[in-house]
Design an enzyme around this catalytic site. Sequence first.
Site, PDB file in Angstrom:
ATOM      1  N   LYS A 191      45.850  41.043  46.978  1.00  0.00           N
ATOM      2  CA  LYS A 191      46.916  40.666  47.899  1.00  0.00           C
ATOM      3  C   LYS A 191      48.266  41.142  47.350  1.00  0.00           C
ATOM      4  O   LYS A 191      49.045  41.756  48.049  1.00  0.00           O
ATOM      5  CB  LYS A 191      46.895  39.150  48.109  1.00  0.00           C
ATOM      6  CG  LYS A 191      47.953  38.652  49.057  1.00  0.00           C
ATOM      7  CD  LYS A 191      47.812  37.169  49.327  1.00  0.00           C
ATOM      8  CE  LYS A 191      49.019  36.679  50.119  1.00  0.00           C
ATOM      9  NZ  LYS A 191      48.977  35.264  50.404  1.00  0.00           N
ATOM     10  N   GLU A 204      44.381  41.360  35.772  1.00  0.00           N
ATOM     11  CA  GLU A 204      42.966  41.728  35.597  1.00  0.00           C
ATOM     12  C   GLU A 204      42.577  42.851  36.561  1.00  0.00           C
ATOM     13  O   GLU A 204      41.961  43.847  36.171  1.00  0.00           O
ATOM     14  CB  GLU A 204      42.056  40.513  35.862  1.00  0.00           C
ATOM     15  CG  GLU A 204      42.200  39.379  34.871  1.00  0.00           C
ATOM     16  CD  GLU A 204      43.273  38.369  35.263  1.00  0.00           C
ATOM     17  OE1 GLU A 204      44.193  38.727  36.040  1.00  0.00           O
ATOM     18  OE2 GLU A 204      43.194  37.226  34.787  1.00  0.00           O
ATOM     19  N   GLY A 263      45.136  33.970  49.671  1.00  0.00           N
ATOM     20  CA  GLY A 263      44.078  34.737  49.007  1.00  0.00           C
ATOM     21  C   GLY A 263      42.693  34.130  49.221  1.00  0.00           C
ATOM     22  O   GLY A 263      41.742  34.816  49.594  1.00  0.00           O
ATOM     23  N   ARG A 264      42.597  32.827  49.004  1.00  0.00           N
ATOM     24  CA  ARG A 264      41.266  32.196  49.091  1.00  0.00           C
ATOM     25  C   ARG A 264      40.794  32.021  50.527  1.00  0.00           C
ATOM     26  O   ARG A 264      39.662  31.624  50.771  1.00  0.00           O
ATOM     27  CB  ARG A 264      41.276  30.861  48.338  1.00  0.00           C
ATOM     28  CG  ARG A 264      42.358  29.899  48.784  1.00  0.00           C
ATOM     29  CD  ARG A 264      42.515  28.766  47.780  1.00  0.00           C
ATOM     30  NE  ARG A 264      43.659  27.921  48.074  1.00  0.00           N
ATOM     31  CZ  ARG A 264      44.904  28.145  47.680  1.00  0.00           C
ATOM     32  NH1 ARG A 264      45.182  29.235  46.972  1.00  0.00           N
ATOM     33  NH2 ARG A 264      45.875  27.315  47.974  1.00  0.00           N
ATOM     34  N   GLU A 303      41.489  25.113  44.330  1.00  0.00           N
ATOM     35  CA  GLU A 303      42.812  25.722  44.291  1.00  0.00           C
ATOM     36  C   GLU A 303      43.692  25.156  45.417  1.00  0.00           C
ATOM     37  O   GLU A 303      44.905  25.072  45.283  1.00  0.00           O
ATOM     38  CB  GLU A 303      42.699  27.250  44.394  1.00  0.00           C
ATOM     39  CG  GLU A 303      43.886  27.965  43.791  1.00  0.00           C
ATOM     40  CD  GLU A 303      43.682  29.459  43.618  1.00  0.00           C
ATOM     41  OE1 GLU A 303      43.599  30.156  44.629  1.00  0.00           O
ATOM     42  OE2 GLU A 303      43.627  29.935  42.464  1.00  0.00           O
ATOM     43  N   HIS A 310      15.754  21.274  39.065  1.00  0.00           N
ATOM     44  CA  HIS A 310      15.162  21.363  37.729  1.00  0.00           C
ATOM     45  C   HIS A 310      16.238  21.525  36.664  1.00  0.00           C
ATOM     46  O   HIS A 310      15.963  21.979  35.556  1.00  0.00           O
ATOM     47  CB  HIS A 310      14.168  22.522  37.693  1.00  0.00           C
ATOM     48  CG  HIS A 310      13.035  22.303  38.645  1.00  0.00           C
ATOM     49  ND1 HIS A 310      11.886  21.640  38.286  1.00  0.00           N
ATOM     50  CD2 HIS A 310      12.907  22.595  39.969  1.00  0.00           C
ATOM     51  CE1 HIS A 310      11.074  21.570  39.337  1.00  0.00           C
ATOM     52  NE2 HIS A 310      11.684  22.130  40.375  1.00  0.00           N
ATOM     53  N   LYS A 338      48.956  32.422  33.076  1.00  0.00           N
ATOM     54  CA  LYS A 338      49.232  33.860  33.216  1.00  0.00           C
ATOM     55  C   LYS A 338      50.417  34.257  32.348  1.00  0.00           C
ATOM     56  O   LYS A 338      50.394  35.276  31.660  1.00  0.00           O
ATOM     57  CB  LYS A 338      49.593  34.203  34.668  1.00  0.00           C
ATOM     58  CG  LYS A 338      48.456  34.281  35.631  1.00  0.00           C
ATOM     59  CD  LYS A 338      49.000  34.872  36.949  1.00  0.00           C
ATOM     60  CE  LYS A 338      48.146  34.469  38.132  1.00  0.00           C
ATOM     61  NZ  LYS A 338      48.754  34.810  39.417  1.00  0.00           N
TER      62      LYS A 338
HETATM   63  O1  LIG Z   1      44.593  39.158  45.466  1.00  0.00           O
HETATM   64  P1  LIG Z   1      45.424  39.025  44.257  1.00  0.00           P
HETATM   65  O2  LIG Z   1      46.892  39.083  44.540  1.00  0.00           O
HETATM   66  O3  LIG Z   1      45.019  40.041  43.213  1.00  0.00           O
HETATM   67  O4  LIG Z   1      45.167  37.612  43.643  1.00  0.00           O
HETATM   68  C1  LIG Z   1      43.944  37.225  43.117  1.00  0.00           C
HETATM   69  C2  LIG Z   1      43.935  35.760  42.794  1.00  0.00           C
HETATM   70  O5  LIG Z   1      44.887  35.513  41.796  1.00  0.00           O
HETATM   71  C3  LIG Z   1      45.550  34.295  41.610  1.00  0.00           C
HETATM   72  O6  LIG Z   1      45.357  33.849  40.318  1.00  0.00           O
HETATM   73  C4  LIG Z   1      45.335  33.211  42.617  1.00  0.00           C
HETATM   74  O7  LIG Z   1      45.127  31.999  41.974  1.00  0.00           O
HETATM   75  C5  LIG Z   1      44.207  33.454  43.582  1.00  0.00           C
HETATM   76  O8  LIG Z   1      44.407  32.644  44.698  1.00  0.00           O
HETATM   77  C6  LIG Z   1      44.182  34.885  43.999  1.00  0.00           C
HETATM   78  O9  LIG Z   1      43.179  35.066  44.973  1.00  0.00           O
END
Ligand SMILES: O=P(O)(O)OC[C@H]1O[C@H](O)[C@H](O)[C@@H](O)[C@@H]1O
Length: 577
Positions: free
Chosen positions: A231, A237, A291-292, A378, A409, A534
Amino acid sequence: MSIADSPAKRKLQEQGLEHVSGLAISETAAWKQLHQHVGEIKKTHLRELMKDEQRCQSMIKEVDGIVVDYSRQRVTTGTMEKLLSLANEAKLSEKIDAMWSGKHINSTEDRAVLHCALRAPREAEIFCDGKNVVPEVWSTLDKIKEFSERVRSGEWVGATGKALTNVVAIGIGGSFLGPLFVHNALETEPSAEKLAEGRSLRFFSNVDPVDSGIALKGLDPETTLVVVVSKTFTTAETMLNARTCRAWITSNLGVDAVSKHMIAVSTNLELVKEFGIDPENAFPFWDWVGGRYSVTSAVGVLPLALQYGFDKVEEFLKGTWSMDQHFRNAPLESNLPVLLGLLSVWNVTFLGYPARAILPYSQALQKLAPHIQQVSMESNGKGVAIDGTPLPYEAGEIEFGEPGTNGQHSFYQLIHQGRVVPCDFIGAVRSQHSVFMPGEKVSNHDELMSNFFAQADALADGKTPEDLKAEGVAAPLIPHKVFTGNRPSLSILLPTLDAFTIGQLLSLYEHRIAVQGFIWNVNSFDQWGVELGKSLASRVRTQLNASRTRDAPLQGFNYSTTYLLTHYLKGKTPVHD
Ligand SMILES: O=P(O)(O)OC[C@H]1O[C@H](O)[C@H](O)[C@@H](O)[C@@H]1O
């Protein structure tokens, strides 16, 4: 600064949303009545409640082929009435309307929350800041359809002229978990499986170099298309993983190959361009999609359309939209996401059960729990109300889960005899793959589903010392073999597991979680809690670089971190390790 003056509160007032801020929900009559009612419920046992057929009948609902049975929740019809009064006091309907009408209900980020617009039919109208957003949604969907068809037909080829049959989707969090869940669920669905023949879709999420090894193992760069999904296009990462893949492509195929082998999904098209991806091959989405909640944007639709074809993904979108419509239009008392959201609030806040187990009796739903874990934890894992005041009650839910029967199990022991964990049992009437072997009592799917039906009753009814005595169990063993029962669960029965029902299920959970947040009065659409880690990681990154390249001494860390970093730095040779 007083709460009354806080910028978040001012934003809400500007939007005409005073009712979502500062509402002392725990001071309302409905809240207090529910607290008092806990005492009455504690006197009941599910074993008894389940004998009341009228009660049970009122707690089984069917919507568009999906059956939801919440009769095994620790509630009476009176509890449900009280929960609905709470919904009214929390102005739930107004909050749902505010979401759909594009109000900036994500007040700390000053954003609308319109993921529902992502699955709206072409002719629908959904407004954000005075503009109907559906046409731009469809312009991206049309672009995805066209692009994915070109790739799938072999018209779009890689730098050496070969068709691109493998896709690696790079992304993390919301840019990964939803698409992975849907991919897993479709992978074994016969019609989707056929559409994916000869193609592969992999996900590359963790910055751990081991994950790049797994993601790229055995792949030929000449036939691989990399989709960078982010996004923000700044997530550390994802960007390192994107650079890793870019290096893999350029070292094998040359710098010019990037435009043929790398595409992107983002709200930040400037950064996509800066990275070196052709803006023509970038697929946008918008800041009104969290994002989620983004799996129905290009984040999920693009990789899934490459794998299964756009039409299959459209069936998934239609499934989400069908549940969206139910959520938007059904009265609260028969609205599935509303009822399930209220029951979760009841379990967490009033009965004090902090966790929920998501237990699909379907291997294809193996990634449902990890996805919902992010959506829920989240969204609602917050300590303050939307106006910034500390919450005087517990909100948020600890989510975990595994497909049944595997979970049985593993951790079900705790669920049956240890702590009380409300469970969601999810099953399907028809399996994606039927296996019936002559000589066996039942088909393999019936065998699986026997457990789905049995577990819910085992949790509710339990087994008494009297039962055990009657069975002739030796006295010293009786306490060990007692099942107290009275453990709540929910049964969700889908007609089958296909693109449409996967969409319905996703939307059911998304809206249920939003309802919980609306009642708890938190902002379910921001995630400030991920920021501190972060920024501390960035300090460590700078230190590691300085120590490795200039032998700079460790500075500014506490005793423990200094010790651990010293040990880590000593343990391996500089820079490249
Ligand atoms: O899609 P991006 O901007 O790379 O973000 C990826 C993710 O990073 C963050 O840490 C948020 O907590 C997430 O909600 C998000 O989906």
